[in-house]
Design a protein around this motif. Structure first.
Motif, mmCIF file in Angstrom:
data_model
loop_
_atom_site.group_PDB
_atom_site.id
_atom_site.type_symbol
_atom_site.label_atom_id
_atom_site.label_comp_id
_atom_site.label_asym_id
_atom_site.label_seq_id
_atom_site.Cartn_x
_atom_site.Cartn_y
_atom_site.Cartn_z
ATOM 1 N N ILE A 186 -20.982 22.176 -10.837
ATOM 2 C CA ILE A 186 -20.718 22.777 -12.148
ATOM 3 C C ILE A 186 -20.968 24.269 -12.039
ATOM 4 O O ILE A 186 -22.049 24.694 -11.590
ATOM 5 C CB ILE A 186 -21.604 22.159 -13.243
ATOM 6 C CG1 ILE A 186 -21.296 20.664 -13.400
ATOM 7 C CG2 ILE A 186 -21.396 22.876 -14.575
ATOM 8 C CD1 ILE A 186 -22.194 19.959 -14.389
ATOM 9 N N ILE A 187 -19.985 25.047 -12.456
ATOM 10 C CA ILE A 187 -20.083 26.504 -12.418
ATOM 11 C C ILE A 187 -19.954 27.040 -13.826
ATOM 12 O O ILE A 187 -19.016 26.689 -14.550
ATOM 13 C CB ILE A 187 -18.992 27.120 -11.508
ATOM 14 C CG1 ILE A 187 -19.101 26.557 -10.094
ATOM 15 C CG2 ILE A 187 -19.091 28.627 -11.501
ATOM 16 C CD1 ILE A 187 -17.979 27.004 -9.186
ATOM 17 N N VAL A 188 -20.872 27.884 -14.198
ATOM 18 C CA VAL A 188 -20.857 28.531 -15.512
ATOM 19 C C VAL A 188 -20.937 30.029 -15.275
ATOM 20 O O VAL A 188 -21.853 30.511 -14.584
ATOM 21 C CB VAL A 188 -22.022 28.058 -16.396
ATOM 22 C CG1 VAL A 188 -21.970 28.743 -17.755
ATOM 23 C CG2 VAL A 188 -21.991 26.545 -16.558
ATOM 24 N N ALA A 189 -20.002 30.773 -15.818
ATOM 25 C CA ALA A 189 -19.960 32.227 -15.615
ATOM 26 C C ALA A 189 -19.640 32.922 -16.921
ATOM 27 O O ALA A 189 -19.015 32.351 -17.822
ATOM 28 C CB ALA A 189 -18.928 32.602 -14.553
ATOM 29 N N GLN A 190 -20.090 34.178 -17.010
ATOM 30 C CA GLN A 190 -19.840 34.955 -18.223
ATOM 31 C C GLN A 190 -18.382 35.363 -18.359
ATOM 32 O O GLN A 190 -17.842 35.419 -19.469
ATOM 33 C CB GLN A 190 -20.739 36.200 -18.245
ATOM 34 C CG GLN A 190 -22.225 35.883 -18.356
ATOM 35 C CD GLN A 190 -23.062 37.141 -18.425
ATOM 36 O OE1 GLN A 190 -22.537 38.260 -18.418
ATOM 37 N NE2 GLN A 190 -24.385 36.972 -18.489
ATOM 38 N N GLN A 191 -17.753 35.650 -17.243
ATOM 39 C CA GLN A 191 -16.351 36.043 -17.302
ATOM 40 C C GLN A 191 -15.681 35.759 -15.974
ATOM 41 O O GLN A 191 -16.338 35.476 -14.968
ATOM 42 C CB GLN A 191 -16.205 37.528 -17.658
ATOM 43 C CG GLN A 191 -16.788 38.471 -16.612
ATOM 44 C CD GLN A 191 -16.639 39.927 -17.020
ATOM 45 O OE1 GLN A 191 -16.368 40.231 -18.171
ATOM 46 N NE2 GLN A 191 -16.800 40.827 -16.073
ATOM 47 N N GLY A 192 -14.345 35.815 -15.944
ATOM 48 C CA GLY A 192 -13.590 35.572 -14.730
ATOM 49 C C GLY A 192 -12.189 36.139 -14.855
ATOM 50 O O GLY A 192 -11.735 36.516 -15.934
ATOM 51 N N TYR A 193 -11.515 36.182 -13.726
ATOM 52 C CA TYR A 193 -10.155 36.684 -13.713
ATOM 53 C C TYR A 193 -9.399 36.066 -12.539
ATOM 54 O O TYR A 193 -9.994 35.512 -11.614
ATOM 55 C CB TYR A 193 -10.124 38.223 -13.617
ATOM 56 C CG TYR A 193 -10.776 38.788 -12.378
ATOM 57 C CD1 TYR A 193 -10.053 39.015 -11.209
ATOM 58 C CD2 TYR A 193 -12.145 39.095 -12.377
ATOM 59 C CE1 TYR A 193 -10.662 39.524 -10.075
ATOM 60 C CE2 TYR A 193 -12.761 39.609 -11.243
ATOM 61 C CZ TYR A 193 -12.007 39.828 -10.098
ATOM 62 O OH TYR A 193 -12.625 40.331 -8.975
ATOM 63 N N ARG A 194 -8.105 36.190 -12.596
ATOM 64 C CA ARG A 194 -7.227 35.646 -11.566
ATOM 65 C C ARG A 194 -6.950 36.719 -10.522
ATOM 66 O O ARG A 194 -6.718 37.879 -10.860
ATOM 67 C CB ARG A 194 -5.919 35.168 -12.204
ATOM 68 C CG ARG A 194 -4.881 34.646 -11.237
ATOM 69 C CD ARG A 194 -3.543 34.494 -11.964
ATOM 70 N NE ARG A 194 -2.525 33.958 -11.082
ATOM 71 C CZ ARG A 194 -1.985 32.749 -11.203
ATOM 72 N NH1 ARG A 194 -2.369 31.954 -12.183
ATOM 73 N NH2 ARG A 194 -1.063 32.327 -10.366
ATOM 74 N N LYS A 195 -6.936 36.315 -9.247
ATOM 75 C CA LYS A 195 -6.666 37.239 -8.164
ATOM 76 C C LYS A 195 -5.649 36.631 -7.214
ATOM 77 O O LYS A 195 -5.850 35.526 -6.704
ATOM 78 C CB LYS A 195 -7.957 37.566 -7.401
ATOM 79 C CG LYS A 195 -7.778 38.624 -6.314
ATOM 80 C CD LYS A 195 -9.090 38.941 -5.624
ATOM 81 C CE LYS A 195 -8.910 40.018 -4.558
ATOM 82 N NZ LYS A 195 -10.194 40.329 -3.871
ATOM 83 N N ASP A 196 -4.546 37.337 -7.017
ATOM 84 C CA ASP A 196 -3.484 36.890 -6.113
ATOM 85 C C ASP A 196 -3.539 37.707 -4.832
ATOM 86 O O ASP A 196 -3.465 38.941 -4.862
ATOM 87 C CB ASP A 196 -2.113 37.050 -6.779
ATOM 88 C CG ASP A 196 -1.961 36.181 -8.010
ATOM 89 O OD1 ASP A 196 -2.431 35.028 -7.973
ATOM 90 O OD2 ASP A 196 -1.376 36.644 -9.010
ATOM 91 N N GLU A 197 -3.670 37.013 -3.706
ATOM 92 C CA GLU A 197 -3.724 37.679 -2.418
ATOM 93 C C GLU A 197 -2.307 37.926 -1.874
ATOM 94 O O GLU A 197 -1.326 37.363 -2.369
ATOM 95 C CB GLU A 197 -4.513 36.819 -1.415
ATOM 96 C CG GLU A 197 -5.971 36.607 -1.796
ATOM 97 C CD GLU A 197 -6.778 37.897 -1.715
ATOM 98 O OE1 GLU A 197 -6.291 38.861 -1.086
ATOM 99 O OE2 GLU A 197 -7.899 37.925 -2.268
ATOM 100 N N ALA A 198 -2.242 38.777 -0.846
ATOM 101 C CA ALA A 198 -0.941 39.130 -0.265
ATOM 102 C C ALA A 198 -0.283 37.949 0.435
ATOM 103 O O ALA A 198 0.944 37.873 0.527
ATOM 104 C CB ALA A 198 -1.104 40.293 0.708
ATOM 105 N N ASN A 199 -1.087 37.012 0.935
ATOM 106 C CA ASN A 199 -0.523 35.857 1.639
ATOM 107 C C ASN A 199 -0.069 34.748 0.704
ATOM 108 O O ASN A 199 0.358 33.683 1.145
ATOM 109 C CB ASN A 199 -1.535 35.299 2.631
ATOM 110 C CG ASN A 199 -2.822 34.848 1.940
ATOM 111 O OD1 ASN A 199 -2.991 35.010 0.728
ATOM 112 N ND2 ASN A 199 -3.737 34.295 2.726
ATOM 113 N N GLY A 200 -0.199 34.976 -0.601
ATOM 114 C CA GLY A 200 0.256 33.989 -1.575
ATOM 115 C C GLY A 200 -0.840 33.122 -2.139
ATOM 116 O O GLY A 200 -0.579 32.343 -3.074
#
Length: 361
Positions: A186-200
């Motif tokens: 179980i992971i609980v975090a205050q905030q997050g975002y999406r990250k797309d790498e160059a390899n897809g």
């Protein structure tokens, strides 16, 4: 001239009101359906508008056909009910004289119905199927809605975010539950975002949170605090479903010789043909018999419309299954409605005027 102008004005106003009502009913029904499947997490909430637009383009030929049928029926029924028909008949304008102005009102709409049925509706169906394939190809993060739990495709993760920021790029109060190697995480975090790498590869990066891990039904859990933690999102395999018969263009159906293609082509042609026959049928069907009540003809019209469309659908299925010859097609149903229309015209023009004379004799 006054007769045609007054009739056309009332027909257009009635048709506009009927179209607004019918479109509103269909939009409410489809919107409730799409909101229901969006609430279950089947589709993302931002896809509802596009799905609703494609659905309305598919239903528009049927709605326009029903609109002009009811507009003619209700307008002429009101003329009978308010005794305007008696005035026009006394002025030498018989029932047959109503055909030309009614067709003058209906033919442009029927032309639009034919254009929609033969070209626009197949295009909308094709684009709708492609859009659904794109929705299924979206990864798990794309379908997450604030305030809702979203289960992954493999049922090994559950995501929850409380809200998005003003730009919609960062999520707040993230909750992720996963099951790996028979351990619950179980992971609980205050905030997050999406990250797309160059390899897809795609990652969900969470900041300022804690991770709890342990075996289910056991009280022992380990806790780890982190400033940044990334989870790799498994890519979704893109599935391109084969095009259905309804999504093929009219030109493709003409080149294809299968029974299913012929049945679909007959079904598309039946939409404007049925609209034309229903408009003609509405003229004698609008007669109101005071002894039968004011709604008798409306009930009969709805019954005829339902039977007509059901017979067309049944025979189209028979054609697709090879039980009915493509040379025969749906024309027997159209011929039956045309005969019914001719009989009603004959009854209104010749039989009913003779009854008072026979009674006096």
């Amino acid at each position: 001239m006054i007769f045609k102008r007054s009739l056309l004005q009332e027909l257009f106003s009635t048709a506009l009101a009927m179209l607004v009502v019918l479109v509103g009913i269909v939009i409410a029904q489809r919107l409730a359906y799409y909101l229901g499947i969006a609430a279950r997490g089947v589709v993302a909430s931002d896809a509802i508008n596009a799905l609703l637009g494609f659905a309305m383009l598919r239903y528009l030929p049927m709605l326009l056909s029903l609109t002009i049928f009811l507009a003619v029926l209700l307008t002429l029924t009101r003329c009978y009910r308010d005794s305007e028909m008696i005035v026009w008949f006394s002025s030498g304008i018989g029932l047959a004289a109503w055909v030309r102005p009614v067709l003058l009102f209906a033919m442009p709409v029927i032309a639009v119905i034919a254009l929609l049925s033969l070209f626009v509706t197949p295009w909308a169906t094709n684009k709708g199927d492609e859009f659904k394939d794109q929705l299924e190809a979206r990864d798990e993060l794309s379908a997450i809605s604030p305030g809702m739990f979203k289960e992954s495709a493999h049922a090994d993760r559950v995501f929850f975010v409380e809200s998005f920021d003003e730009l919609g790029e960062t999520v707040k109060n993230v909750f992720v539950q996963s099951m790996q190697h028979q351990k619950l995480g179980i992971i609980v975090a205050q905030q997050g975002y999406r990250k797309d790498e160059a390899n897809g590869d795609t990652f969900l990066v969470m900041e300022n949170g804690s991770r709890y891990e342990g075996k289910p039904n056991l009280p022992e859990f380990s806790m780890t605090q982190f400033e940044s933690y990334a989870i790799r999102i498994e890519p979704t395999e893109v599935k391109h479903s084969p095009p259905s018969v309804r999504s093929k263009s009219t030109g493709e159906l003409l080149q294809e010789r299968s029974p299913a293609a012929s049945a679909e082509l007959h079904g598309r042609l039946a939409v404007p043909v049925s609209a034309f026959l229903l408009v003609l049928l509405a003229i004698p069907l609008s007669f109101v018999d005071p002894r039968a009540g004011r709604s008798a003809n409306l009930i009969m019209a709805v019954l005829i419309y339902t039977i007509y469309n059901n017979l067309l659908n049944i025979m189209q299925v028979w054609m697709a299954q090879g039980k009915l010859s493509t040379m025969v097609g749906l024309w027997p149903v159209h011929a039956a409605v045309l005969l019914l229309t001719g009989y009603l015209f004959y009854r209104r023009l010749f039989l009913l005027p003779l009854l008072p004379r026979l009674g006096r004799a």
